[in-house]
Motif scaffolding. Structure first.
Motif, PDB file in Angstrom:
ATOM      1  N   LEU A  64       0.828  -1.193   0.000  1.00  0.00           N
ATOM      2  CA  LEU A  64       0.000   0.000   0.000  1.00  0.00           C
ATOM      3  C   LEU A  64       0.862   1.242   0.000  1.00  0.00           C
TER       4      LEU A  64
ATOM      5  N   LEU B 163       0.739   4.333  -2.663  1.00  0.00           N
ATOM      6  CA  LEU B 163       0.473   5.718  -2.329  1.00  0.00           C
ATOM      7  C   LEU B 163       1.574   6.633  -2.828  1.00  0.00           C
TER       8      LEU B 163
ATOM      9  N   ALA C 103     -14.903   3.937   0.334  1.00  0.00           N
ATOM     10  CA  ALA C 103     -14.012   2.805   0.102  1.00  0.00           C
ATOM     11  C   ALA C 103     -14.561   1.523   0.719  1.00  0.00           C
TER      12      ALA C 103
ATOM     13  N   GLU D  26     -12.903  -1.815  -0.237  1.00  0.00           N
ATOM     14  CA  GLU D  26     -12.024  -2.772  -0.904  1.00  0.00           C
ATOM     15  C   GLU D  26     -11.830  -3.983   0.001  1.00  0.00           C
TER      16      GLU D  26
ATOM     17  N   GLY E 116      -3.974   9.356   0.870  1.00  0.00           N
ATOM     18  CA  GLY E 116      -4.916   8.330   0.457  1.00  0.00           C
ATOM     19  C   GLY E 116      -6.325   8.844   0.251  1.00  0.00           C
TER      20      GLY E 116
ATOM     21  N   ALA F 184      -7.978   5.157   2.524  1.00  0.00           N
ATOM     22  CA  ALA F 184      -6.920   4.156   2.695  1.00  0.00           C
ATOM     23  C   ALA F 184      -6.542   4.022   4.168  1.00  0.00           C
TER      24      ALA F 184
ATOM     25  N   THR G 291      -3.848   4.200   6.594  1.00  0.00           N
ATOM     26  CA  THR G 291      -2.482   4.744   6.618  1.00  0.00           C
ATOM     27  C   THR G 291      -1.898   4.862   8.019  1.00  0.00           C
TER      28      THR G 291
ATOM     29  N   ASP H 207      -5.560  -2.972   9.009  1.00  0.00           N
ATOM     30  CA  ASP H 207      -5.511  -2.569   7.609  1.00  0.00           C
ATOM     31  C   ASP H 207      -6.893  -2.525   6.961  1.00  0.00           C
TER      32      ASP H 207
ATOM     33  N   VAL I  56      -9.828   2.608   7.437  1.00  0.00           N
ATOM     34  CA  VAL I  56      -9.395   3.868   6.841  1.00  0.00           C
ATOM     35  C   VAL I  56      -9.042   4.816   7.982  1.00  0.00           C
TER      36      VAL I  56
ATOM     37  N   VAL J 273     -11.703  -2.844   3.501  1.00  0.00           N
ATOM     38  CA  VAL J 273     -11.164  -1.539   3.863  1.00  0.00           C
ATOM     39  C   VAL J 273     -12.333  -0.567   3.760  1.00  0.00           C
TER      40      VAL J 273
END
Length: 497
Positions: free
Chosen positions: A24, A28, A45, A47, A338, A342, A344, A384, A387, A440
């Motif tokens: 990831l 990014l 998001a 995912e 992100g 995402a 992070t 993970d 977000v 995610v």
């Protein structure tokens, strides 16, 4: 109301590094501006996570390194006093504004008004259906302002999505009369170039100026043409909001701003601003503008002047928002790495990306400059599937101290002290565990603001949370009573300061 509970969890600091985190991080860095599309859209998001990521997260929960799914944890000095789930408005919750005993909650489907006269028992006063993400929200007197940054068929609250390539499509500012809180009345709409992602009020006695932040022009969009290197300024007569109009579009980046990739890989090219915070008592504003951070003078609100500008092409991907300290000699800028989509907050991304950047303001007048001092990022590990990134926060008014509360999506809420610009430290937190381990998912607090003794958080998925902070370092703030608060229009908490 949902049940409230506390679980003490043994936390390792930035100790959960999932198997796919390194991949990831590389994505990014390499993706450049495309990855930094800010804030979740109409389809947040979702995912799918890998089996190894899910196994890693379950192990971390078993080891008490992270809280379990939907489990609430918090530091000893914070307590969860209320939660009001979503009702009719099912979209993404966004920003919050306050006035007297009311809180105004933005949602991609419209807005909701709460009576918070009893913070432990917020009551819904009104829910207004008016789709048009992200519905960034502010209030001033009898007027409520709502940003529309989604291409719509027209400016009504019954509009539908329509491509921005069509000239008839509409985006911009909507204004409501809220003199009757139970029955808000839609009174005006002003179309603005590239819509209105966020907005900031500069109130005066007879008029309100609205700084409209928008970005990402495209030659295929008739009403959002490049270059787009400034902001729209709307003048709103308080007694005749239907006469509101755009009075200027000042160019803040005559050189085009940060070029982004390939010159600066992993950094968003500047094509406008994401968010602006003003401190009217000091006639200054701070702009978080994609690839740039700026300080500007707003003594003449129709003619803002840029004083200084900074970039961080190593660790900042998307300059998202800004907060002044009360003395206006510091600015906290946030990096939305992100784009709010995402995970992070993990060991591989590290403590300097998706973080806050603290800058001291040196000098006086037009000779003021911004000097970087340090980064701040929550060091509590997140799965993970969560977000997590720096997002919206506000000062907690403690005289002589620089303390703020901040939302971190699924990283929860952090209270932190940056009185020493070089050594910021967290002094309290509240968070939920992952909403799921299978995807995610965009969730958690979008905004977390301090208002009249309590922290109010607009959780993207869970609704309105009310948090009480009891700490000798912040107890003084309980004496400060506000009649109105739009966080991007920072008040002068201490007039003699």
């Amino acid at each position: 109301m949902t049940s409230l509970h506390t679980t003490r969890v043994r936390r390792r600091r930035l100790g959960v590094a999932a198997a796919a985190a390194a991949g990831l991080f590389a994505t990014l860095l390499a993706a450049g501006p495309a990855v930094a599309t800010p804030d979740p859209g109409d389809k947040p998001a979702k995912e799918e996570t890998s089996k190894s990521q899910q196994a890693e997260a379950r192990k971390a929960i078993e080891n008490n390194d992270i809280p379990g799914v939907d489990e609430i944890i918090h530091s000893d000095n914070m307590s969860h006093v209320a939660n009001v789930p979503k009702e009719h408005l099912k979209g993404t919750n966004s920003d919050i504004a306050f006035q007297g005993k009311y809180a105004f909650s933005g949602n991609y489907d419209g807005f909701r008004i709460f009576d918070i006269s009893k913070p432990s028992k917020p009551k819904t006063v009104a829910q207004v259906l008016c789709p048009g993400g992200q519905n960034d929200i502010s209030v001033s007197g009898d007027l409520l302002f709502l940003s529309t940054d989604a291409s719509r068929s027209d400016n009504s609250c019954s509009s539908v999505s329509q491509p921005a390539t069509e000239k008839s499509s509409w985006e911009g500012m909507k204004i409501f009369d809220i003199s009757d809180k139970r029955n808000p009345e839609y009174v005006a709409a002003i179309e603005t170039a590239c819509g209105s992602h966020t907005h900031t009020l500069v109130p005066e006695r007879k008029n309100i100026y609205v700084y409209v932040s928008s970005y990402s022009p495209n030659t295929a969009f008739p009403d959002c043409q490049p270059p787009h290197d400034g902001i729209s300024i709307i003048k709103v007569p308080r007694k005749a909001p239907e006469q509101s109009k755009i009075v200027d579009f000042p160019i803040l980046f005559p050189d085009g701003g940060n070029p982004g990739a390939p010159t600066n890989p992993g950094v968003s090219a500047t094509t406008g601003c994401h968010d602006i915070t003003v401190l009217p008592s000091k006639d200054v504003a701070a702009g978080a503008c994609m690839g740039d951070g700026i300080l500007f003078d707003i003594k003449d609100p129709e003619k803002p002047r840029v004083i200084d500008r900074v970039q961080d092409n190593v660790n900042f991907a998307f300059w998202h928002s800004a907060t002044f300290n009360q003395r206006a000699n510091k600015i906290v800028f946030t990096d939305e790495l992100g784009g709010g989509g995402a995970a992070t907050c993990n060991e591989e991304i590290g403590p300097k990306r998706g973080a806050d950047g603290i800058y001291d303001i040196l000098g006086k007048g037009d000779k003021r400059t911004l000097e970087f001092k340090s980064y701040f990022k929550i060091d509590r590990p997140q799965a993970d599937a969560e977000v997590c990134v720096a997002h919206n926060g506000s000062l907690i008014p403690v005289k002589g101290k620089d303390i703020m509360v901040q939302a971190w999506y699924q990283g929860g809420i952090s209270v932190w002290d940056f009185t020493d610009s070089s050594k910021p430290k967290e002094i309290g937190y509240f968070e939920r565990g992952p909403v799921t381990l299978d995807q995610v998912t965009t969730a958690g607090p979008w905004s977390a603001y301090y208002y009249n003794g309590y922290i109010y958080s607009n959780d993207i998925a869970k609704g309105l949370d009310v948090i009480k902070l009891d700490d000798r370092r912040t107890d003084e703030a309980k004496k400060v009573k506000m009649d109105e608060l739009n966080v991007q229009t920072q008040p002068d908490y201490f007039e003699d300061f």
